[in-house]
Design a protein around this motif. Sequence first.
Motif, mmCIF file in Angstrom:
data_model
loop_
_atom_site.group_PDB
_atom_site.id
_atom_site.type_symbol
_atom_site.label_atom_id
_atom_site.label_comp_id
_atom_site.label_asym_id
_atom_site.label_seq_id
_atom_site.Cartn_x
_atom_site.Cartn_y
_atom_site.Cartn_z
ATOM 1 N N VAL A 1 0.858 -1.177 0.000
ATOM 2 C CA VAL A 1 0.000 0.000 0.000
ATOM 3 C C VAL A 1 0.898 1.232 0.000
ATOM 4 O O VAL A 1 1.787 1.361 0.849
ATOM 5 C CB VAL A 1 -0.930 0.042 1.227
ATOM 6 C CG1 VAL A 1 -1.854 1.268 1.144
ATOM 7 C CG2 VAL A 1 -1.741 -1.232 1.344
ATOM 8 N N SER A 2 0.652 2.127 -0.954
ATOM 9 C CA SER A 2 1.435 3.362 -1.080
ATOM 10 C C SER A 2 0.542 4.569 -0.876
ATOM 11 O O SER A 2 -0.673 4.523 -1.110
ATOM 12 C CB SER A 2 2.067 3.434 -2.479
ATOM 13 O OG SER A 2 2.636 4.714 -2.717
ATOM 14 N N VAL B 1 0.216 -7.397 -5.632
ATOM 15 C CA VAL B 1 -1.080 -6.738 -5.449
ATOM 16 C C VAL B 1 -0.843 -5.373 -4.802
ATOM 17 O O VAL B 1 -0.665 -5.274 -3.590
ATOM 18 C CB VAL B 1 -2.017 -7.590 -4.577
ATOM 19 C CG1 VAL B 1 -3.396 -6.940 -4.492
ATOM 20 C CG2 VAL B 1 -2.130 -9.007 -5.123
ATOM 21 N N PRO B 2 -0.816 -4.296 -5.601
ATOM 22 C CA PRO B 2 -0.577 -2.959 -5.061
ATOM 23 C C PRO B 2 -1.881 -2.240 -4.735
ATOM 24 O O PRO B 2 -2.955 -2.586 -5.232
ATOM 25 C CB PRO B 2 0.156 -2.261 -6.198
ATOM 26 C CG PRO B 2 -0.425 -2.880 -7.437
ATOM 27 C CD PRO B 2 -0.776 -4.319 -7.077
ATOM 28 N N ALA B 3 -1.767 -1.200 -3.905
ATOM 29 C CA ALA B 3 -2.937 -0.398 -3.529
ATOM 30 C C ALA B 3 -2.478 1.019 -3.202
ATOM 31 O O ALA B 3 -1.307 1.256 -2.885
ATOM 32 C CB ALA B 3 -3.643 -1.005 -2.325
ATOM 33 N N TYR B 4 -3.434 1.960 -3.288
ATOM 34 C CA TYR B 4 -3.213 3.330 -2.844
ATOM 35 C C TYR B 4 -4.115 3.614 -1.653
ATOM 36 O O TYR B 4 -5.275 3.187 -1.631
ATOM 37 C CB TYR B 4 -3.554 4.340 -3.941
ATOM 38 C CG TYR B 4 -2.601 4.352 -5.110
ATOM 39 C CD1 TYR B 4 -1.233 4.522 -4.916
ATOM 40 C CD2 TYR B 4 -3.064 4.212 -6.420
ATOM 41 C CE1 TYR B 4 -0.356 4.536 -5.987
ATOM 42 C CE2 TYR B 4 -2.197 4.232 -7.494
ATOM 43 C CZ TYR B 4 -0.845 4.389 -7.275
ATOM 44 O OH TYR B 4 0.025 4.406 -8.340
ATOM 45 N N VAL C 1 3.840 0.563 3.005
ATOM 46 C CA VAL C 1 3.986 -0.695 3.739
ATOM 47 C C VAL C 1 3.880 -1.812 2.715
ATOM 48 O O VAL C 1 2.905 -1.868 1.944
ATOM 49 C CB VAL C 1 2.913 -0.880 4.822
ATOM 50 C CG1 VAL C 1 2.878 -2.331 5.288
ATOM 51 C CG2 VAL C 1 3.189 0.007 6.024
ATOM 52 N N LEU C 2 4.861 -2.673 2.684
ATOM 53 C CA LEU C 2 4.883 -3.818 1.768
ATOM 54 C C LEU C 2 5.105 -5.087 2.577
ATOM 55 O O LEU C 2 5.971 -5.117 3.462
ATOM 56 C CB LEU C 2 5.990 -3.626 0.734
ATOM 57 C CG LEU C 2 6.169 -4.732 -0.309
ATOM 58 C CD1 LEU C 2 6.575 -4.127 -1.657
ATOM 59 C CD2 LEU C 2 7.215 -5.767 0.131
ATOM 60 N N VAL D 1 8.889 -0.969 5.386
ATOM 61 C CA VAL D 1 8.281 0.357 5.498
ATOM 62 C C VAL D 1 9.291 1.381 4.995
ATOM 63 O O VAL D 1 10.465 1.338 5.400
ATOM 64 C CB VAL D 1 7.874 0.679 6.947
ATOM 65 C CG1 VAL D 1 7.375 2.115 7.061
ATOM 66 C CG2 VAL D 1 6.818 -0.304 7.448
ATOM 67 N N PHE D 2 8.845 2.293 4.120
ATOM 68 C CA PHE D 2 9.748 3.326 3.618
ATOM 69 C C PHE D 2 8.924 4.404 2.917
ATOM 70 O O PHE D 2 7.723 4.245 2.685
ATOM 71 C CB PHE D 2 10.802 2.743 2.672
ATOM 72 C CG PHE D 2 10.258 1.966 1.502
ATOM 73 C CD1 PHE D 2 10.286 2.483 0.217
ATOM 74 C CD2 PHE D 2 9.735 0.692 1.671
ATOM 75 C CE1 PHE D 2 9.795 1.767 -0.865
ATOM 76 C CE2 PHE D 2 9.249 -0.047 0.593
ATOM 77 C CZ PHE D 2 9.273 0.503 -0.671
ATOM 78 N N ASP D 3 9.594 5.492 2.585
ATOM 79 C CA ASP D 3 8.960 6.633 1.921
ATOM 80 C C ASP D 3 9.061 6.430 0.413
ATOM 81 O O ASP D 3 10.163 6.358 -0.132
ATOM 82 C CB ASP D 3 9.677 7.921 2.337
ATOM 83 C CG ASP D 3 9.021 9.189 1.792
ATOM 84 O OD1 ASP D 3 8.128 9.081 0.925
ATOM 85 O OD2 ASP D 3 9.427 10.286 2.226
ATOM 86 N N ASN D 4 7.920 6.350 -0.265
ATOM 87 C CA ASN D 4 7.953 6.150 -1.714
ATOM 88 C C ASN D 4 8.585 7.321 -2.462
ATOM 89 O O ASN D 4 9.055 7.155 -3.590
ATOM 90 C CB ASN D 4 6.537 5.899 -2.267
ATOM 91 C CG ASN D 4 5.595 7.056 -2.034
ATOM 92 O OD1 ASN D 4 5.234 7.355 -0.897
ATOM 93 N ND2 ASN D 4 5.183 7.730 -3.099
#
Length: 310
Positions: free
Chosen positions: A145-146, A200-203, A211-212, A287-290
């Motif tokens: 999720v980004s 499976v990505p999400a916004y 969070v991945l 966890v990181f900043d996109n």
Amino acid sequence: MPPLVFIDGDQGTTGLQIRARLAGRRDLRLLSLPEAERKQPERRAQALNDCDIAILCLPDDAAREAAAWVRRPGVRLIDASSAHRTDPGWTYGLPELCPGQAARIAASPRISNPGCYPTGALALLRPLVDAGLLPADHPVSIHAVSGYSGRGRAGIEAHEAPAAGEPAPPPFQLYGLALAHKHVAEIQQHAGLRERPFFVPAYGAFRQGIVLTVPLHLRLLPAGTTVAALHAALQARYAATPRVQVLPPAEAAALAHLDPTALNGSDDLRLAVLANPAHGQVLLAAVFDNLGKGAAGAAVQNLDLLLHGA
């Protein structure tokens, strides 16, 4: 004289962030085009051949075109698009990918910046594949999720400056439902996987952060694989890597939730091995900043390798 750096596409989300990070630095000079010339192919081509290092912050097709315009030997490219991430003629720009990768980047004339999601996925998967703890044919599933800035300017405007009459974006949305997201090939290749992973990505309705997670069943891993062994493999890979943090087992076990915004504003990447040993289940998490380690921060990290070596 300090090297001359040109950001082609410096008005986009990533380009603006890179420009802000480079402002005031004395170890480089920035080449800028006047606003009226930014979309003129001949002026962009001239700038690409006048500079020492160009950072391409462009859509994929435009990045391929810009790279083809470079004719002067000695011009080095960092491509922030996904155009060249699986191209064998380009060095993959994730310094932490494996031992020696930072040195390969520092010596390369063509670097392809990793995608934001692949940065987290590869940081978790590649050390385990290299250590023999995750078979290359394992059925890997990746959920992420980004923040909406991951969509670029369109995502930011939809949430922060919607056009009159436009419906509000949903607070959460899955996408890539055809299971053909362009990051899949990138992750498969650079993780060393033989089987195509699910991705499976999400916004979410927050500006930035990721969070991945990757779920695993211990019974499907090589005999004798333990939670401790998975953690130890990650810890060993990143022990001397300041930008990557691997949470100690006790801290990981104490987590009640993962906040995608926890590292916003930094270029750090935080990894954790979460587990339910009684049921043999493990959840790898990043966890990181996109916009940091997942984009502009990664481009500047690679630029520094070109400027100063590994």
